[in-house]
Scaffold this motif. Sequence first.
Motif, PDB file in Angstrom:
ATOM      1  N   ASP A 165      16.241  16.915  -9.228  1.00  0.00           N
ATOM      2  CA  ASP A 165      17.220  17.745  -9.931  1.00  0.00           C
ATOM      3  C   ASP A 165      18.361  18.064  -8.975  1.00  0.00           C
ATOM      4  N   LEU A 166      19.593  17.824  -9.426  1.00  0.00           N
ATOM      5  CA  LEU A 166      20.769  18.053  -8.589  1.00  0.00           C
ATOM      6  C   LEU A 166      21.712  19.034  -9.267  1.00  0.00           C
ATOM      7  N   ALA A 167      21.948  20.173  -8.639  1.00  0.00           N
ATOM      8  CA  ALA A 167      22.992  21.077  -9.098  1.00  0.00           C
ATOM      9  C   ALA A 167      24.347  20.478  -8.727  1.00  0.00           C
ATOM     10  N   PRO A 168      25.434  20.925  -9.341  1.00  0.00           N
ATOM     11  CA  PRO A 168      26.754  20.380  -9.001  1.00  0.00           C
ATOM     12  C   PRO A 168      27.017  20.414  -7.494  1.00  0.00           C
ATOM     13  N   GLY A 169      27.419  19.271  -6.949  1.00  0.00           N
ATOM     14  CA  GLY A 169      27.734  19.164  -5.531  1.00  0.00           C
ATOM     15  C   GLY A 169      26.542  18.972  -4.621  1.00  0.00           C
ATOM     16  N   ALA A 170      25.327  19.031  -5.158  1.00  0.00           N
ATOM     17  CA  ALA A 170      24.125  18.949  -4.324  1.00  0.00           C
ATOM     18  C   ALA A 170      23.784  17.504  -3.969  1.00  0.00           C
ATOM     19  N   THR A 171      23.035  17.361  -2.867  1.00  0.00           N
ATOM     20  CA  THR A 171      22.527  16.061  -2.418  1.00  0.00           C
ATOM     21  C   THR A 171      21.032  16.178  -2.162  1.00  0.00           C
ATOM     22  N   ALA A 172      20.294  15.153  -2.522  1.00  0.00           N
ATOM     23  CA  ALA A 172      18.856  15.103  -2.241  1.00  0.00           C
ATOM     24  C   ALA A 172      18.521  13.740  -1.658  1.00  0.00           C
ATOM     25  N   THR A 173      17.577  13.735  -0.713  1.00  0.00           N
ATOM     26  CA  THR A 173      17.129  12.490  -0.094  1.00  0.00           C
ATOM     27  C   THR A 173      15.627  12.355  -0.281  1.00  0.00           C
ATOM     28  N   VAL A 174      15.230  11.265  -0.909  1.00  0.00           N
ATOM     29  CA  VAL A 174      13.813  10.995  -1.144  1.00  0.00           C
ATOM     30  C   VAL A 174      13.443   9.728  -0.376  1.00  0.00           C
ATOM     31  N   VAL A 175      12.374   9.813   0.419  1.00  0.00           N
ATOM     32  CA  VAL A 175      11.914   8.663   1.199  1.00  0.00           C
ATOM     33  C   VAL A 175      10.541   8.237   0.685  1.00  0.00           C
ATOM     34  N   TYR A 176      10.461   6.997   0.229  1.00  0.00           N
ATOM     35  CA  TYR A 176       9.212   6.410  -0.255  1.00  0.00           C
ATOM     36  C   TYR A 176       8.654   5.529   0.857  1.00  0.00           C
ATOM     37  N   ARG A 177       7.379   5.735   1.191  1.00  0.00           N
ATOM     38  CA  ARG A 177       6.774   4.989   2.297  1.00  0.00           C
ATOM     39  C   ARG A 177       5.672   4.070   1.782  1.00  0.00           C
ATOM     40  N   PHE A 178       5.668   2.867   2.337  1.00  0.00           N
ATOM     41  CA  PHE A 178       4.676   1.863   1.955  1.00  0.00           C
ATOM     42  C   PHE A 178       4.218   1.115   3.200  1.00  0.00           C
TER      43      PHE A 178
ATOM     44  N   PHE B 239       0.835  -1.197   0.000  1.00  0.00           N
ATOM     45  CA  PHE B 239       0.000   0.000   0.000  1.00  0.00           C
ATOM     46  C   PHE B 239       0.876   1.256   0.000  1.00  0.00           C
ATOM     47  N   ASP B 240       0.438   2.255  -0.743  1.00  0.00           N
ATOM     48  CA  ASP B 240       1.159   3.526  -0.832  1.00  0.00           C
ATOM     49  C   ASP B 240       0.950   4.330   0.449  1.00  0.00           C
ATOM     50  N   ALA B 241       2.048   4.884   1.008  1.00  0.00           N
ATOM     51  CA  ALA B 241       1.941   5.687   2.230  1.00  0.00           C
ATOM     52  C   ALA B 241       2.635   7.036   2.087  1.00  0.00           C
ATOM     53  N   GLY B 242       2.926   7.457   0.847  1.00  0.00           N
ATOM     54  CA  GLY B 242       3.451   8.798   0.640  1.00  0.00           C
ATOM     55  C   GLY B 242       4.937   8.859   0.357  1.00  0.00           C
ATOM     56  N   VAL B 243       5.385  10.057  -0.034  1.00  0.00           N
ATOM     57  CA  VAL B 243       6.786  10.304  -0.374  1.00  0.00           C
ATOM     58  C   VAL B 243       7.202  11.644   0.209  1.00  0.00           C
ATOM     59  N   SER B 244       8.432  11.721   0.708  1.00  0.00           N
ATOM     60  CA  SER B 244       8.984  12.999   1.159  1.00  0.00           C
ATOM     61  C   SER B 244      10.291  13.275   0.430  1.00  0.00           C
ATOM     62  N   TYR B 245      10.569  14.564   0.224  1.00  0.00           N
ATOM     63  CA  TYR B 245      11.772  15.017  -0.488  1.00  0.00           C
ATOM     64  C   TYR B 245      12.509  15.961   0.451  1.00  0.00           C
ATOM     65  N   ASP B 246      13.704  15.558   0.877  1.00  0.00           N
ATOM     66  CA  ASP B 246      14.484  16.335   1.844  1.00  0.00           C
ATOM     67  C   ASP B 246      13.652  16.690   3.075  1.00  0.00           C
ATOM     68  N   GLY B 247      12.891  15.711   3.549  1.00  0.00           N
ATOM     69  CA  GLY B 247      12.167  15.850   4.802  1.00  0.00           C
ATOM     70  C   GLY B 247      10.779  16.437   4.711  1.00  0.00           C
ATOM     71  N   ALA B 248      10.370  16.907   3.535  1.00  0.00           N
ATOM     72  CA  ALA B 248       9.047  17.514   3.384  1.00  0.00           C
ATOM     73  C   ALA B 248       8.202  16.694   2.414  1.00  0.00           C
ATOM     74  N   PRO B 249       6.886  16.592   2.668  1.00  0.00           N
ATOM     75  CA  PRO B 249       6.025  15.879   1.722  1.00  0.00           C
ATOM     76  C   PRO B 249       6.139  16.490   0.331  1.00  0.00           C
ATOM     77  N   VAL B 250       6.030  15.642  -0.691  1.00  0.00           N
ATOM     78  CA  VAL B 250       6.190  16.114  -2.060  1.00  0.00           C
ATOM     79  C   VAL B 250       5.160  15.428  -2.950  1.00  0.00           C
ATOM     80  N   GLY B 251       4.733  16.127  -3.989  1.00  0.00           N
ATOM     81  CA  GLY B 251       3.852  15.508  -4.960  1.00  0.00           C
ATOM     82  C   GLY B 251       4.611  14.492  -5.800  1.00  0.00           C
ATOM     83  N   TYR B 252       3.910  13.465  -6.248  1.00  0.00           N
ATOM     84  CA  TYR B 252       4.575  12.417  -7.017  1.00  0.00           C
ATOM     85  C   TYR B 252       3.571  11.737  -7.928  1.00  0.00           C
ATOM     86  N   GLN B 253       4.094  11.070  -8.918  1.00  0.00           N
ATOM     87  CA  GLN B 253       3.284  10.295  -9.850  1.00  0.00           C
ATOM     88  C   GLN B 253       3.151   8.877  -9.311  1.00  0.00           C
ATOM     89  N   SER B 254       1.934   8.338  -9.295  1.00  0.00           N
ATOM     90  CA  SER B 254       1.719   6.989  -8.781  1.00  0.00           C
ATOM     91  C   SER B 254       0.899   6.186  -9.776  1.00  0.00           C
TER      92      SER B 254
END
Length: 564
Positions: free
Chosen positions: A531-544, A502-517
């Motif tokens: 999208d990552l600029a040079p040297g940048a880091t992003a963390t996406v958490v998918y919850r189920f 079951f889908d339980a949402g997605v967060s992007y760098d700690g905040a809820p984010v819209g996504y395609q399901s």
Amino acid sequence: MAVLLLLVGVIVWVGARGLMASNELKAVVPLASQIQGEIGSADTAAASTTAASLAAHASKAAELTSDPIWRAAEVVPWAGGNLAAVREMSTELDRVASQVIVPLAGIAGSIDTTSLRSADGRIDLAPLVEARPVVGEAVIALEAASARIDAIDADAIIGPIADARSEFADAIDAASEAMTTLDRTVRILPEMLGADGPRNYLILFQNSAELRTGGGIIGALALVHTEDGRVTLIEQAASGDIGYSSEPVLPLPEAETVLFGNRLGTYIQNVTATPDFSLSGRLAAAMWARDRGTVVDGVIAVDPVGLSYVLGATGPVAVAGGGTLSEGDAVRALLVDTYERLDDDHAQDAFFASAAGAVFGALSSASIDPAVLIAAVTRIADEHRLAIWSAHDDEQAVLADTTLAGMQATQTSLGEQAYAVYLNDRSGGKMDAYLDVATSVEVADTRDDGRSEVELTVTMTSTAPPDAAVSLPRRTTNGGMFGVPPGVIATNVTVYSPPGAFDAGVSYDGAPVGYQSVNADGRIANNVAVDLAPGATATVVYRFVSAEPGQVTPVAFATPLMTG
């Protein structure tokens, strides 16, 4: 008194025979290792002799633990269960020795990788065909042995016997897995190599500097011909040589259309965007037949890292322009240096084609060590850098149960708690040479109904230089095409859940984010654009939420990168 004497006699009898059986079983251990060495060195005669000796010891152990007095003692409380376990393990070892080890030792020499290859590079297919009955029966025997050993109640026997049962079960399972792989090989490899008539296969060389789910866009293609064990390179092409169509060459499933668009079926470059390699293969085959007029018997995809492993087996090869490619420099040469050195698409395509042809030529050499090559191919497959589709239904049915059938098959093979992370570039450039990805999955909590709340974390980092927009070649950054600023790594990150989750949402760098399901044949497929600029880091958490209560051991795998 008579009863006491009888009891003492039984104890002495069983104890003595148990000690003798133990000695027989101990004698088996070094012989098993000895056989492996003899088979590895292609000493078939010695392996057969050792196998016969091992079988004799196993048979004696089974005999010593199955006489009427031993069987009668199995009804004694506490001791009886342990005696029964020893008898059952001895019996199974006897069966495995006689039904698996001895027959396989007899054919080991005929299917040895060195003896199969002739001086002109042709592979002798007859021994592989002749091995099918022996290997097939060995698979059945090992599966039966595994079931019977698993049926022994480990909680009802003492520690040393329980440990022996566990070790024996592990050994049987490992042997069964290896034998199943060998069985699949002898069932389909001869036909794929032209045992029953000529075959044609399309090879797709993926470019993992521009990621697709299966490893990368298609950068180059090759047509190979197989006949009676001989493999010949017939034709090469760049992906740009294969035409575009306004409509997909084959009908696309709805989920694939939503997630990957019609371009999946209109551009050869995009056919590996789907995790279903059987679809990728059929699309590529249809495009090749349309443009080149050749109907192929199958499609094989490999990426540059996989090619580098092959170069570890073949040694360096010469390529166009006077240079060489080796295991240590092939990936960077193909995916980074090419774009810095050559600014013309046609020149880049020619270099890729030259590299692919050179590697194939080295593979065709009779001087290559088959054992080293097999080790390289095994590593490629283990890292999900090799995928195969067969146009022949019986062969595809064999492949479909293996990780060689592609990413979707890999997720299925990992079980009902497996998650998959698929990466697809959105820039049209080659910025994924500067992408690092770390993936982890864990149970964050357990609900009252016993289902697990699962969190899958994808951490992405750009290692591109700060001035990537101007310092990297335009072909690498793609100069701002598709709305992506130069130097930015733009990726669609799609996570496929296990069936029924079951889908339980997605967060992007700690905040809820819209996504395609999307529902993809019972799996949830959630997609987020990163999208990552040079040297940048992003963390996406998918919850189920897990499909069933008690599912507490989730696993995950991801699209392979050029960085490993």
